[in-house]
Design a protein around this motif. Structure first.
Motif, PDB file in Angstrom:
ATOM      1  N   ILE A 127       0.836  -1.201   0.000  1.00  0.00           N
ATOM      2  CA  ILE A 127       0.000   0.000   0.000  1.00  0.00           C
ATOM      3  C   ILE A 127       0.870   1.251   0.000  1.00  0.00           C
ATOM      4  CG2 ILE A 127      -1.674   1.319   1.350  1.00  0.00           C
ATOM      5  CD1 ILE A 127      -2.768  -1.326   2.383  1.00  0.00           C
ATOM      6  N   GLU A 128       1.884   1.206   0.829  1.00  0.00           N
ATOM      7  CA  GLU A 128       2.741   2.381   0.947  1.00  0.00           C
ATOM      8  C   GLU A 128       3.414   2.687  -0.390  1.00  0.00           C
ATOM      9  OE1 GLU A 128       6.419   3.962   3.714  1.00  0.00           O
ATOM     10  OE2 GLU A 128       5.839   1.845   3.715  1.00  0.00           O
ATOM     11  N   TRP A 129       3.964   1.607  -0.998  1.00  0.00           N
ATOM     12  CA  TRP A 129       4.644   1.775  -2.278  1.00  0.00           C
ATOM     13  C   TRP A 129       3.681   2.293  -3.351  1.00  0.00           C
ATOM     14  CZ3 TRP A 129       3.403  -1.483  -6.524  1.00  0.00           C
ATOM     15  CH2 TRP A 129       4.204  -1.302  -7.651  1.00  0.00           C
ATOM     16  N   PHE A 130       2.484   1.695  -3.394  1.00  0.00           N
ATOM     17  CA  PHE A 130       1.500   2.054  -4.421  1.00  0.00           C
ATOM     18  C   PHE A 130       1.065   3.517  -4.274  1.00  0.00           C
ATOM     19  CE2 PHE A 130      -3.019   1.376  -6.131  1.00  0.00           C
ATOM     20  CZ  PHE A 130      -2.610   1.557  -7.433  1.00  0.00           C
ATOM     21  N   THR A 131       0.726   3.910  -3.035  1.00  0.00           N
ATOM     22  CA  THR A 131       0.274   5.295  -2.850  1.00  0.00           C
ATOM     23  C   THR A 131       1.413   6.265  -3.136  1.00  0.00           C
ATOM     24  OG1 THR A 131       0.708   5.031  -0.490  1.00  0.00           O
ATOM     25  CG2 THR A 131      -1.574   4.830  -1.204  1.00  0.00           C
ATOM     26  N   LYS A 132       2.629   5.862  -2.762  1.00  0.00           N
ATOM     27  CA  LYS A 132       3.760   6.751  -3.034  1.00  0.00           C
ATOM     28  C   LYS A 132       3.935   6.939  -4.550  1.00  0.00           C
ATOM     29  CE  LYS A 132       8.704   7.381  -2.225  1.00  0.00           C
ATOM     30  NZ  LYS A 132       8.949   7.450  -3.661  1.00  0.00           N
ATOM     31  N   ARG A 133       3.797   5.831  -5.284  1.00  0.00           N
ATOM     32  CA  ARG A 133       3.959   5.928  -6.729  1.00  0.00           C
ATOM     33  C   ARG A 133       2.873   6.810  -7.351  1.00  0.00           C
ATOM     34  NH1 ARG A 133       7.017   2.728  -9.933  1.00  0.00           N
ATOM     35  NH2 ARG A 133       6.483   4.427 -11.304  1.00  0.00           N
TER      36      ARG A 133
END
Lengths: 668, 668
Positions: B39-45
């Motif tokens: 989730i963190e990676w996806f939202t950051k992207r």
């Protein structure tokens, strides 16, 4: 008169010493007695810088023994030609073998490009560029051509077109390259050999439109060979079995669909290699002959002649259409006279049977074939006059209307008698005889009228010219002046229209009644082989060099050939249904026969359309290459947008507090 | 789990106070139990700057009473959306009423544009832009989705598509705008009135594809009215004269050609107004389900899955084609069973004649109609499975193969029995009865299965939901969280395929055997009027809001309808030829009858093709506007080239002595 011109000649002879590599590409012939001020203004406009609205080309009067003769040679510097290549959107091959639109800034990536390689652009391309630049030389604030108050100009009007329509400019034509032409002649038809034509060389010398015609002619000849090969045993063994005819006709129909579809693919391969498949269409200017009252063109927003579309429609539907119908009626009337003659010859033969009378049987057909050719040619003039009178704004629209008019008439004129014999008289023997006579006579007439006669006339003229010149000079190498003088008297090649029309009618003879006369394909092949040679001769020897015209396909002719092949499905099915052998298969009921024939016809048509749909128009590798180019241009666009967005973001951070906050937050 | 998410929520609630106008546009639902790091990676992207390869959008978790539920809301700043509009190539109206591709730099020239006007882009457009940006969020150097080693990534792979195919991302859908929807519902079907649909409002809310479907449905209904009006007296006065039938059928055929041609023009008018006629086609990415071994794509030069085209061809021709043939055979087999049933019912009626037995006569037809519908639906799943198994790289190619499969089967399934009755049994009474039963039953079934049943289910579900929520809260206005929770449970609208298919089959019922059952058009009109309302209801009430899809035409359906109208020429001609009245006209020879019918058929087909050729596909004013745009873009290109040439000349004077001399001479 002489003073100003002299000055010009002197200034140019000065240039000649500096610009040692001035290469004459295009010849401009002005009318005798053109006023000095006009010449001065015109040459100045041609030489003027682009920034001042000129064409920035080099121009030089031709000096012969008789002095200055109002003939000018046009050339351009290498750089000017490269920039022109970008303007016309030329597509060239890159170092990595892909085809790309040439731009000056990316010139280093192109194959064979070097700053001092003056052969990067072919001579035909250079001439095309010069023609384009000359035609796009436009009036600025001139109200008329200086010295000719009746030749009106308005801002944006092409000067060259006005000069042409007002008769001041006699002609513009590109010069032949005698060295290249000799090489081309040799490889094309100079030696006796079996092999393909040097299409790429033809394209380099004559441009894509003509090369594509020769490509089509060659392809079509090869495509006919299987039909011819299958047709021969029918003649040799006198096969008359219905099943063999059905086989032949079915093969013929499927084959004609396949060859037309495959041609599209081959055409794509050729035009991809030549770069024209990728060339963007230029915005079409009004054709030279277009006239009207000055108004605002709704598309360009410029002031130019406009002509009401309703008026044109009225001319088309109230004058042209009735006229065409009248011509069609007249053609049918002539056909009926032919049948009377035919009857008379038959009666004569019956009364006094002799060798002479049996020969007389062929006379009506031959006379009729000649009359058909004559009528076609007369009608052609009428159609050109009418279509020009309809005052079409665009050359393409003019061409389409002309082609439609000519095709309909020629189709009826050539084939009406055959349809009449086949489906009214039901006389298969007469049909076969008429078909053979018409086909062979028209082929002989065409070859003669199109190539051999002009060749002979040209040869006689050349001999006279040479004799005259030889009496003055001793060296056999013609000087430039002599070359120009000789070429300007040569006939003008009027485009591929007549050549395609001939092939179209031939295709009709071969396919419409193929099952009655399988030998037609053999004659077609024989004719086309000589046609290739006589057309090549015509292009190289008889006519002035034509300007190269980029083209991506054979245009409306593809549609015409496809329509013909649809019609031929119908005629062949009916012919087979009428044959006594098939008749004998349904002894009980004629109904079943007719229904079967109708069913088969519909099936064949359905197969035809499905095949046309399933066979892709472009080979897979060309599709891939095109997709690759499209992908690259989209990527480039994206990069541009991205670069633009980047540029945009930084100033925004300084200017707008709202956006600053937002971007800072997003960065975090 | 909660820690990181909490942090995110807090940082976002901070943003909420600053960026007060965060407008949730799109909902992303992740699977329950998705790993934190993912989730963190996806939202950051998603939030990352464009320059870093992110989407630069705003994202915010949805907070409900139950805490964070892995549902995220996506929005974007106004500026971001404008830049996105440029990326997707949106076409908008300018101040001078012309349509132009939107670019950020030329934004001031567009109608209604103001830096603070956040309604310049419609909500549907904003959602489309966000969808496009999310789908184009691509992996950089990630080898897999963090936390899911089995979900492989490679540079350039769309992250969202991989998340979808690996089940981490459950769905992405745009939010309804409750205010706008209410207004739209009111003007669309809320009041009883006779009038056009608010197509422009539908397009603003649902996008062009759906608006175009409703436009076509409405147009088609209007176009059927003349047929229906002419059809009524045939029923009322029980006209059975052949000449009246011939008139009806001829009118019908010409009319069906005209309406299809005119639709193209109306479609051009609509899509020009909506800007999609001018929109450039985007480069097509592989469809989500496409798989293969990693290789180099020859078009893009990128590393991505490739799948051999030969393997696909083998799957199509060795598996799909035989399967489709088998299904067609099965469908014919079922048809034969139907005829046995029909015979049985007839026998039963003859043996014991009663009211019940005469009612029984209709039972086989009704059962068969139901079976046809069921078979169509089952086959549809099989076709989808097979086409997906064929592993097409592009969505468009997948769609074409699917449509072809489904069309062929549905056509045979629905019409085979009618063809059999008409041309094998020659039973016109049975044909009329079957046609009526099939048409009416299928219409009723469709309306029920497509709209009313889902509507009823949705309504029941909504009531339950509301009851549950009302027990907790008092205010009737739903909060955002409630709205999202409600909408995410709604069904997904799967595109216009089924709707067009229904119209296509209806067109078949109306046109194929029009001269036997002129009343069909009346039923079609009645059905279509209710269809408009039930489809509108379905779009507004039953389904999630679909993403807007720009489209310029109805695509392959135009071809399908045109093919149907060609087939109907053939069937109608045969039917007329078979009628006893026409039969009586040719008492002596059945041959003449058949030949006349065949001749008329060919004439009608020829007229059809000529009409299709003569009627221009775009109205004149649209043609002019398109020509104007093309002219402008060519002029702009020329200006660019010219400006570039100017730039080029000055440096050259300094750098190259050769060119200096040349230019100095030309200036002189």
């Amino acid at each position: 008169m002489a003073e100003k011109t002299k000055e010009l000649v002197e200034s140019w002879s000065f240039l000649d010493t500096v610009e040692s590599n001035f290469r004459p590409l295009v010849v401009i012939e002005l009318a005798k007695g053109t006023k000095e001020e006009t010449i001065e203004w015109f040459t100045k406009r041609i030489m003027d810088k682009k920034a001042n609205g000129g064409a920035q080309l080099l121009i030089k009067p031709l000096v012969t023994e008789n002095g200055v003769e109002n003939i000018y040679l046009v050339g351009a510097s290498h750089l000017r030609l490269l920039l022109g290549a970008e303007t016309v959107g030329l597509v060239k091959e890159c170092s990595d073998n892909s085809m790309r639109t040439f731009t000056y800034s990316s010139r280093k990536t192109f194959k064979d490009f070097a700053d001092d390689n003056h052969n990067f652009l072919t001579m035909a391309e250079c001439q095309y560029i010069i023609k384009h630049e000359l035609e796009n030389l436009r009036a600025k604030d001139e109200k008329m051509i200086p010295g000719y108050p009746q030749a009106k100009l308005y801002p944006g009007k092409s000067i060259v077109r006005r000069l042409l329509t007002s008769g001041i400019l006699v002609q513009i034509f590109p010069l032949h390259d005698r060295e290249e032409l000799k090489k081309l002649r040799h490889s094309w038809y100079g030696r006796v050999k079996v092999g393909y034509q040097p299409l790429d060389d033809i394209r380099c010398y004559f441009g894509e439109t003509i090369a594509l015609y020769f490509g089509f002619l060659e392809y079509f000849t090869f495509a006919l060979i299987p039909m011819a090969v299958i047709g021969i045993p029918y003649y040799v063994f006198a096969w008359e079995d219905y099943d063999k005819y059905v086989m032949f006709a079915t093969f013929n129909l499927l084959w004609s669909t396949v060859i037309l579809e495959v041609w599209k693919r081959i055409c794509a391969i050729l035009t991809y290699r030549w770069g024209t498949l990728l060339m963007k269409r230029q915005f079409e200017e009004p054709r030279p002959g277009f006239h009207g009252v000055l108004g605002i063109n709704p598309v360009t927003g410029r002031e130019e002649p406009v002509y009401s579309s309703i008026k044109r429609q009225l001319r088309i539907y109230l004058v042209s259409l009735p006229f065409v119908c009248l011509c069609l009626y007249f053609s049918l009337y002539v056909m009926m006279i032919y049948f009377d003659l035919e009857q008379w010859a038959l009666d004569y033969h019956k009364e006094n049977e002799s060798n002479f009378s049996s020969l007389m049987l062929y006379v009506p057909s031959i006379i009729y074939a000649v009359v058909i050719e004559v009528m076609n040619r007369i009608y052609r003039y009428a159609a050109e006059f009418l279509t020009s009178w309809e005052n079409h704004r665009l050359e393409s629209s003019y061409q389409n209307h002309l082609i439609l008019k000519v095709l309909v008439f020629n189709f009826l004129n050539c084939f009406a008698s055959l349809f009449y014999i086949a489906f009214v008289l039901f006389d298969m023997k007469l049909l076969r005889q008429s078909l053979a006579t018409l086909l062979i006579t028209s082929q002989i007439l065409n070859q003669f009228a199109e190539s051999l006669l002009p060749y002979w006339l040209q040869k006689r003229y050349n001999r006279r010219m040479k004799k005259r010149m030889c009496s003055q000079k001793t060296d056999m190498d013609l000087s430039l002046a002599d070359q120009v003088n000789m070429e300007k008297e040569m006939g003008t090649y009027l485009g591929t229209f007549d050549d395609y029309l001939e092939l179209f009618l031939q295709f009709g003879y071969v396919s419409l009644f193929s099952c009655v006369y399988p030998l037609a394909a053999v004659f077609a092949v024989l004719n086309n082989i000589t046609e290739i040679y006589s057309d090549a001769l015509k292009m190289c020897r008889v006519y002035k060099r034509p300007f190269a015209e980029p083209t991506a396909n054979i245009g409306v002719w593809q549609l015409a050939f496809e329509t013909m092949s649809v019609i031929s499905v119908v005629t062949n099915c009916i012919l087979i249904g009428m044959s006594p052998q098939v008749d004998a298969l349904f002894p009980d009921s004629k109904m079943d026969l007719v229904l079967t024939v109708a069913l088969v016809e519909h099936l064949l048509l359905a197969i035809k359309f499905i095949m046309a749909f399933v066979i892709p128009d472009k080979p897979r590798d060309i599709q891939m290459k095109l997709a690759r180019l499209e992908f690259e241009s989209l990527e480039a666009l994206k990069q541009q947008v991205r670069a633009f967005q980047m540029q945009l973001h930084f100033p925004l951070i300084h200017h707008s507090s709202f956006h600053t906050l937002e971007y800072l937050l997003l960065q975090h």
